[in-house]
Design a protein around this motif. Structure first.
Motif, PDB file in Angstrom:
ATOM      1  N   TYR A 217      50.669  87.939   3.020  1.00  0.00           N
ATOM      2  CA  TYR A 217      50.935  87.600   4.484  1.00  0.00           C
ATOM      3  C   TYR A 217      50.094  87.022   5.870  1.00  0.00           C
ATOM      4  O   TYR A 217      50.286  88.126   6.364  1.00  0.00           O
ATOM      5  N   TYR A 218      50.386  86.656   6.517  1.00  0.00           N
ATOM      6  CA  TYR A 218      50.411  86.423   7.633  1.00  0.00           C
ATOM      7  C   TYR A 218      50.240  84.981   8.315  1.00  0.00           C
ATOM      8  O   TYR A 218      50.197  84.823   9.570  1.00  0.00           O
ATOM      9  N   HIS A 219      50.978  84.369   7.552  1.00  0.00           N
ATOM     10  CA  HIS A 219      52.243  83.525   8.619  1.00  0.00           C
ATOM     11  C   HIS A 219      53.206  82.558   7.608  1.00  0.00           C
ATOM     12  O   HIS A 219      52.705  81.799   6.409  1.00  0.00           O
ATOM     13  N   THR A 220      54.111  82.792   7.851  1.00  0.00           N
ATOM     14  CA  THR A 220      55.133  82.118   6.250  1.00  0.00           C
ATOM     15  C   THR A 220      55.025  82.155   4.973  1.00  0.00           C
ATOM     16  O   THR A 220      55.086  83.287   4.614  1.00  0.00           O
ATOM     17  N   PHE A 221      54.699  80.930   4.583  1.00  0.00           N
ATOM     18  CA  PHE A 221      54.679  80.918   2.692  1.00  0.00           C
ATOM     19  C   PHE A 221      53.241  81.422   3.202  1.00  0.00           C
ATOM     20  O   PHE A 221      52.248  82.144   1.599  1.00  0.00           O
ATOM     21  N   PHE A 222      51.414  81.800   3.876  1.00  0.00           N
ATOM     22  CA  PHE A 222      50.469  81.781   3.809  1.00  0.00           C
ATOM     23  C   PHE A 222      50.071  83.338   3.947  1.00  0.00           C
ATOM     24  O   PHE A 222      50.376  83.941   4.438  1.00  0.00           O
ATOM     25  N   TYR A 223      49.417  83.474   2.058  1.00  0.00           N
ATOM     26  CA  TYR A 223      48.403  84.810   1.827  1.00  0.00           C
ATOM     27  C   TYR A 223      47.450  83.873   1.510  1.00  0.00           C
ATOM     28  O   TYR A 223      47.057  83.110   1.609  1.00  0.00           O
ATOM     29  N   ASP A 224      46.825  85.406   1.927  1.00  0.00           N
ATOM     30  CA  ASP A 224      45.452  85.329   0.632  1.00  0.00           C
ATOM     31  C   ASP A 224      44.933  86.546   0.483  1.00  0.00           C
ATOM     32  O   ASP A 224      45.554  87.999   0.673  1.00  0.00           O
ATOM     33  N   THR A 225      44.764  86.770  -0.937  1.00  0.00           N
ATOM     34  CA  THR A 225      43.837  88.309  -1.607  1.00  0.00           C
ATOM     35  C   THR A 225      43.111  88.851  -1.403  1.00  0.00           C
ATOM     36  O   THR A 225      42.820  90.030  -1.096  1.00  0.00           O
ATOM     37  N   ARG A 226      41.943  87.736  -0.395  1.00  0.00           N
ATOM     38  CA  ARG A 226      41.024  88.531   0.050  1.00  0.00           C
ATOM     39  C   ARG A 226      40.560  88.101   1.985  1.00  0.00           C
ATOM     40  O   ARG A 226      40.076  89.428   2.065  1.00  0.00           O
ATOM     41  N   GLY A 227      40.850  87.755   1.904  1.00  0.00           N
ATOM     42  CA  GLY A 227      40.771  87.272   3.769  1.00  0.00           C
ATOM     43  C   GLY A 227      41.714  87.739   4.862  1.00  0.00           C
ATOM     44  O   GLY A 227      41.994  87.802   6.156  1.00  0.00           O
ATOM     45  N   ILE A 228      42.466  89.138   4.526  1.00  0.00           N
ATOM     46  CA  ILE A 228      43.541  89.981   5.129  1.00  0.00           C
ATOM     47  C   ILE A 228      42.641  91.372   4.862  1.00  0.00           C
ATOM     48  O   ILE A 228      42.860  91.788   4.113  1.00  0.00           O
ATOM     49  N   LEU A 229      42.294  91.379   6.035  1.00  0.00           N
ATOM     50  CA  LEU A 229      41.871  93.000   5.825  1.00  0.00           C
ATOM     51  C   LEU A 229      42.640  93.860   7.131  1.00  0.00           C
ATOM     52  O   LEU A 229      43.413  93.402   7.471  1.00  0.00           O
ATOM     53  N   GLY A 230      42.531  95.409   6.652  1.00  0.00           N
ATOM     54  CA  GLY A 230      43.753  95.757   7.461  1.00  0.00           C
ATOM     55  C   GLY A 230      42.680  97.552   7.650  1.00  0.00           C
ATOM     56  O   GLY A 230      41.783  97.943   6.468  1.00  0.00           O
ATOM     57  N   PHE A 231      42.176  98.144   8.694  1.00  0.00           N
ATOM     58  CA  PHE A 231      41.447  99.137   9.523  1.00  0.00           C
ATOM     59  C   PHE A 231      42.190  99.875   9.589  1.00  0.00           C
ATOM     60  O   PHE A 231      42.765  99.520  10.397  1.00  0.00           O
ATOM     61  N   LEU A 232      42.286 101.627   9.626  1.00  0.00           N
ATOM     62  CA  LEU A 232      42.719 102.539  10.487  1.00  0.00           C
ATOM     63  C   LEU A 232      41.869 103.350  10.919  1.00  0.00           C
ATOM     64  O   LEU A 232      40.812 103.674  10.183  1.00  0.00           O
ATOM     65  N   ALA A 233      41.975 103.647  12.826  1.00  0.00           N
ATOM     66  CA  ALA A 233      41.490 104.388  13.405  1.00  0.00           C
ATOM     67  C   ALA A 233      41.804 105.820  12.830  1.00  0.00           C
ATOM     68  O   ALA A 233      42.970 106.382  13.801  1.00  0.00           O
ATOM     69  N   GLU A 234      41.131 107.230  12.471  1.00  0.00           N
ATOM     70  CA  GLU A 234      41.910 108.560  12.823  1.00  0.00           C
ATOM     71  C   GLU A 234      40.947 109.451  13.963  1.00  0.00           C
ATOM     72  O   GLU A 234      39.991 109.371  14.019  1.00  0.00           O
ATOM     73  N   ARG A 235      41.936 109.915  13.902  1.00  0.00           N
ATOM     74  CA  ARG A 235      40.885 111.783  14.641  1.00  0.00           C
ATOM     75  C   ARG A 235      41.956 112.439  14.598  1.00  0.00           C
ATOM     76  O   ARG A 235      43.647 112.740  15.080  1.00  0.00           O
ATOM     77  N   GLU A 236      41.874 113.491  13.588  1.00  0.00           N
ATOM     78  CA  GLU A 236      43.062 114.726  13.633  1.00  0.00           C
ATOM     79  C   GLU A 236      44.158 114.083  13.131  1.00  0.00           C
ATOM     80  O   GLU A 236      45.645 114.569  13.390  1.00  0.00           O
ATOM     81  N   GLY A 237      44.325 112.831  12.478  1.00  0.00           N
ATOM     82  CA  GLY A 237      45.802 111.800  11.388  1.00  0.00           C
ATOM     83  C   GLY A 237      45.107 110.355  12.440  1.00  0.00           C
ATOM     84  O   GLY A 237      44.522 110.207  12.798  1.00  0.00           O
ATOM     85  N   PRO A 238      45.980 110.154  11.937  1.00  0.00           N
ATOM     86  CA  PRO A 238      46.082 108.175  11.744  1.00  0.00           C
ATOM     87  C   PRO A 238      46.684 108.530  13.598  1.00  0.00           C
ATOM     88  O   PRO A 238      47.296 109.013  13.920  1.00  0.00           O
ATOM     89  N   GLU A 239      45.973 107.065  14.444  1.00  0.00           N
ATOM     90  CA  GLU A 239      45.120 107.141  15.505  1.00  0.00           C
ATOM     91  C   GLU A 239      46.319 105.406  15.831  1.00  0.00           C
ATOM     92  O   GLU A 239      46.323 105.175  17.788  1.00  0.00           O
ATOM     93  N   GLY A 240      45.589 104.396  14.780  1.00  0.00           N
ATOM     94  CA  GLY A 240      45.335 103.392  15.210  1.00  0.00           C
ATOM     95  C   GLY A 240      45.319 102.062  14.195  1.00  0.00           C
ATOM     96  O   GLY A 240      44.423 102.969  13.213  1.00  0.00           O
ATOM     97  N   TYR A 241      45.645 101.134  14.233  1.00  0.00           N
ATOM     98  CA  TYR A 241      45.746 100.237  12.519  1.00  0.00           C
ATOM     99  C   TYR A 241      45.380  98.407  13.380  1.00  0.00           C
ATOM    100  O   TYR A 241      45.730  98.062  14.224  1.00  0.00           O
ATOM    101  N   VAL A 242      44.396  98.172  12.682  1.00  0.00           N
ATOM    102  CA  VAL A 242      43.930  96.703  13.161  1.00  0.00           C
ATOM    103  C   VAL A 242      44.688  95.836  11.854  1.00  0.00           C
ATOM    104  O   VAL A 242      43.980  96.247  10.377  1.00  0.00           O
ATOM    105  N   ILE A 243      44.934  94.827  11.744  1.00  0.00           N
ATOM    106  CA  ILE A 243      44.876  93.723  10.084  1.00  0.00           C
ATOM    107  C   ILE A 243      44.232  92.728  10.627  1.00  0.00           C
ATOM    108  O   ILE A 243      44.534  91.828  12.152  1.00  0.00           O
TER     109      ILE A 243
END
Length: 433
Positions: A217-243
């Motif tokens: 989901y990216y807003h109320t009812f709105f969702y998508d199965t392809r166009g919403i991506l997540g990335f995780l930054a790591e350095r000796e463990g998780p340090e941040g993420y972005v959707i």
């Protein structure tokens, strides 16, 4: 809740709570009233999906106006929790306020909103919030009902090329990869650390299925199965993420431009992690031909970006001022205790929401219903609500009228500044109900 009928011009409209079978009429109304739902292709199945995926979606908080079998109006309150100094306080997120065009101007939305407010009060929920466009008819309606402006939507807008040019100048020792299903605990931990500093919506572990599950989901009812991506930054463990929302990759239509991508949720422990994430995102967008990036963040991250005010505004309404302030008394006491200062004073505080008594004894703060006191101050409802939620710190200019006899103004001013600092809470776009 009993059914209530209102005479609206020559049409008799029934105002009531949702019942099974209404969803078809509700979906039809939302598609008629909102171009975004038409472009996306909202269906009854989508309505049921959100109902099952969002624990704050309750049938008892969906309200409709019906005229001879036609759903002519709709208002929904979604239960959410707002983090205030580490504590989660419940509120009703008002959503999908819609009136059939041929029924507008007859008080339908106002009546439905009052029903929603009454139901929230009965559930001992003392705050309602909503997003709307600035200076339109809905904005005026909400203001007439007592809602006040809390904060404008703000975004950073920059070209993907400029992002790459800027972040490539830094030495960034982070690994960035796509988010996986097993990352939920790490993402939740990062977000909880972040929101204790910046505020925002309280998220439970199950909430993450809405973000990185099958339906993202990216807003109320709105969702998508392809166009919403997540990335995780790591350095000796998780340090941040972005959707990231990428319209170009979405299966379904959206109001966002196809040559733009938007960061709808971003959390980081350091600027280095933030820049590593932005570098990864920009390189990815460059490969697929997306030219522009929109970023939501409590701080400006890029020198090449342009900060712009959005067309939306967050509004709030206190449904029960005294009860809400009573629920905040522990937070206020902790703020005073952490400051090392205390006082012995009692003052009556008046706003358009009502009157309550604020008592400070040492670092302990207590709130009670109105008492007969000579010492009193008056504040406007807008300034008061922005102050208690942290969108604005206390200042002398917020006092419209004051009558202080036994209370020192200098002492009261200092205590109020300590109890109500500016924290500027951040509600991520992905959390907007």
């Amino acid at each position: 809740m009993s059914l209530r009928a209102y005479r609206v011009v020559k049409v008799r409209v029934m105002f009531r709570v949702y019942k099974a079978g209404d969803e078809g009429g509700i979906v039809s109304l939302l598609r008629e009233c909102f171009s975004s739902y038409r472009e996306w292709g909202l269906t009854v199945s989508d309505w049921f999906n959100l109902r099952s995926d969002d624990p704050g979606f309750l049938d008892s908080l969906v309200f409709v106006a019906e005229d001879d079998g036609t759903i002519a109006g709709h208002v929904q309150a979604v239960l959410k929790d707002l983090r205030v100094d580490g504590r989660c306080m419940s509120f009703g997120g008002i959503a999908n306020v819609a009136t059939k065009p041929s029924y507008r101007g007859r008080g339908i939305a106002s009546n439905l909103l009052r029903m929603a407010h009454d139901s929230l009060r009965n559930m001992e929920i003392h705050l309602a919030m909503l997003y709307t466009g600035l200076r339109g008819v809905p904005h005026r309606v909400y203001r007439r009902l007592g809602y006040v402006d809390l904060a404008l939507e703000r975004r950073e807008v920059c070209s993907v090329k400029d992002v790459l040019d800027e972040v490539e100048t830094y030495k960034l020792e982070f690994d960035v990869r796509e988010v996986e299903e097993g990352d939920r605990d790490a993402l939740l931990k990062l977000y909880n650390e972040w929101s204790k500093i910046h505020g925002g919506i309280c998220r439970e572990k199950g909430y993450w299925s809405r973000i990185i599950g099958e339906r993202r989901y990216y807003h109320t009812f709105f969702y998508d199965t392809r166009g919403i991506l997540g990335f995780l930054a790591e350095r000796e463990g998780p340090e941040g993420y972005v959707i990231l929302a990428v319209p170009k990759l979405m299966n379904r239509g959206t109001w966002m431009r196809s040559d733009t991508a938007e960061v709808i949720d971003m959390v980081y422990r350091s600027k280095g992690a933030a820049y590593a994430l932005l570098r990864h995102v920009a390189k990815f967008l460059e490969r697929i031909g997306v030219k522009e990036l929109v970023i939501s963040s409590p701080e400006k991250l890029l020198g090449s970006s342009e900060s712009v005010d959005g067309e939306g505004v967050l509004m709030g309404l206190l449904l029960d001022q005294t009860s809400f302030m009573e629920s905040m008394s522990e937070v206020l006491s902790e703020r005073l205790d952490e400051s090392g200062l205390g006082a012995d004073l009692k003052v009556k505080l008046e706003t358009e929401y009502g009157v309550f008594t604020l008592r400070v004894r040492g670092s302990e703060v207590k709130v009670s219903k109105d008492e007969e006191l000579d010492d009193k101050i008056h504040m406007g409802s807008s300034e008061f609500l922005r102050m208690i939620l942290g969108f604005k710190g206390f200042s002398e200019e917020m006092i419209e009228k004051a009558n202080l006899i036994s209370v020192s103004w200098r002492k009261l001013r200092t205590i109020l500044q300590l109890m109500f600092p500016r924290s500027k809470p951040v509600i991520q776009p992905i959390d907007i109900w």
